[in-house]
Design an enzyme around this catalytic site. Structure first.
Site, PDB file in Angstrom:
ATOM      1  N   THR A  17      35.810   4.567 -17.503  1.00 58.99           N
ATOM      2  CA  THR A  17      35.199   3.345 -16.974  1.00 58.99           C
ATOM      3  C   THR A  17      35.179   2.248 -18.030  1.00 58.99           C
ATOM      4  OG1 THR A  17      33.798   4.677 -15.503  1.00 58.99           O
ATOM      5  CG2 THR A  17      33.167   2.383 -15.834  1.00 58.99           C
ATOM      6  N   LYS A  38      37.340   2.558  -7.574  1.00 61.74           N
ATOM      7  CA  LYS A  38      36.974   3.939  -7.884  1.00 61.74           C
ATOM      8  C   LYS A  38      37.066   4.717  -6.578  1.00 61.74           C
ATOM      9  CE  LYS A  38      35.049   7.174 -10.633  1.00 61.74           C
ATOM     10  NZ  LYS A  38      35.537   7.604 -11.954  1.00 61.74           N
ATOM     11  N   GLU A 112      40.472   3.654 -11.113  1.00 63.19           N
ATOM     12  CA  GLU A 112      39.939   4.688 -12.012  1.00 63.19           C
ATOM     13  C   GLU A 112      39.830   6.023 -11.280  1.00 63.19           C
ATOM     14  OE1 GLU A 112      35.874   6.041 -14.290  1.00 63.19           O
ATOM     15  OE2 GLU A 112      36.083   3.927 -13.738  1.00 63.19           O
ATOM     16  N   GLY A 113      40.531   7.019 -11.789  1.00 60.89           N
ATOM     17  CA  GLY A 113      40.458   8.343 -11.208  1.00 60.89           C
ATOM     18  C   GLY A 113      39.129   9.026 -11.513  1.00 60.89           C
ATOM     19  N   ALA A 114      38.947  10.186 -10.907  1.00 62.10           N
ATOM     20  CA  ALA A 114      37.750  10.996 -11.141  1.00 62.10           C
ATOM     21  C   ALA A 114      38.099  12.136 -12.080  1.00 62.10           C
ATOM     22  CB  ALA A 114      37.219  11.549  -9.822  1.00 62.10           C
ATOM     23  N   GLY A 115      37.280  12.328 -13.120  1.00 61.70           N
ATOM     24  CA  GLY A 115      37.522  13.438 -14.035  1.00 61.70           C
ATOM     25  C   GLY A 115      38.880  13.347 -14.703  1.00 61.70           C
TER      26      GLY A 115
END
Length: 221
Positions: A17, A38, A112-115
């Protein structure tokens, strides 16, 4: 149609982030209309998802929240588990449509990807499938700590195996006293095909003061 970049990391909590917001501000400083996205977020505090709020604050245009963040879950767990607990399944076509809506409004979309890159989104799909569905060049955020060399090189390998372009990478100093930091960065510069876009310092006060000067977006492939 806007130019987009998919931001992934060597792990969760490595500063995706922070880097995404820095990219948004850097492009905005060039006069671009920018918006952050996101697609999937898990882990809220008092009903707020801070990653999403930060991306909205760093964007230069307003967009529908359901486009910025199609899927939001309260538990701070892997997205596929959070979705199963909520009784839904993450649908990549929903995310694709949301991205297209944002692309019609902006010059630059930072997704922005997750993890990490291979975090499961469903029983069959991962973050790699999401990046491939959007067909975006990838920027890798490397959390500079012990073990980061292996994690960075494996992630870069997975990005290439997915048929995607590693457009660049960012060294994010997540550990205040990491030993041989410069040597680790030099090793990754040598071994990663993508260009080093910048080094983000651990000191968050410096980050706040240098909103547009952290990353060299001119070097993006």
């Amino acid at each position: 149609m806007a130019q987009g970049y998919f931001i992934t990391g060597t792990d969760t909590g490595v500063g995706k982030t922070t880097v995404s917001c820095a990219l948004l501000r850097a492009f905005a400083a060039q006069g671009k209309k920018v918006v952050g996205m996101k697609p999937v977020v898990a882990g809220s505090e008092n009903g707020r998802w801070h990653d999403v709020e930060q991306l909205i604050a760093a964007s230069s245009i307003s967009a529908a929240r359901e486009h910025i963040n199609p899927y939001a879950f309260d538990p701070p767990v892997s997205p596929h588990i959070a979705a199963k607990q909520a009784g839904i399944e993450i649908d990549l076509t929903v995310i694709q449509r949301a991205y297209q809506a944002l692309s019609s409004q902006a010059d630059i979309v930072i997704v922005e990807g997750a993890g990490g890159f291979l975090v499961p989104l469903s029983a069959q799909q991962t973050g790699a499938d999401l990046a491939r569905a959007l067909n975006l060049p990838v920027i890798l955020v490397v959390g500079m700590r012990l073990g980061c060399l292996n994690h960075a090189l494996l992630t870069a390998q997975a990005i290439r195996a997915a048929g995607l372009t590693l457009a660049g990478w960012v060294a994010n100093c997540v550990h205040p006293q990491m030993q041989v930091l410069e040597e680790n960065i030099a090793t990754l510069e040598q071994r990663l095909e993508g260009l080093l876009l910048g080094v983000v310092p651990f000191n968050h006060e410096i980050i706040a003061k240098r909103k547009t000067g952290l990353l060299d977006i001119i070097r993006l492939r």
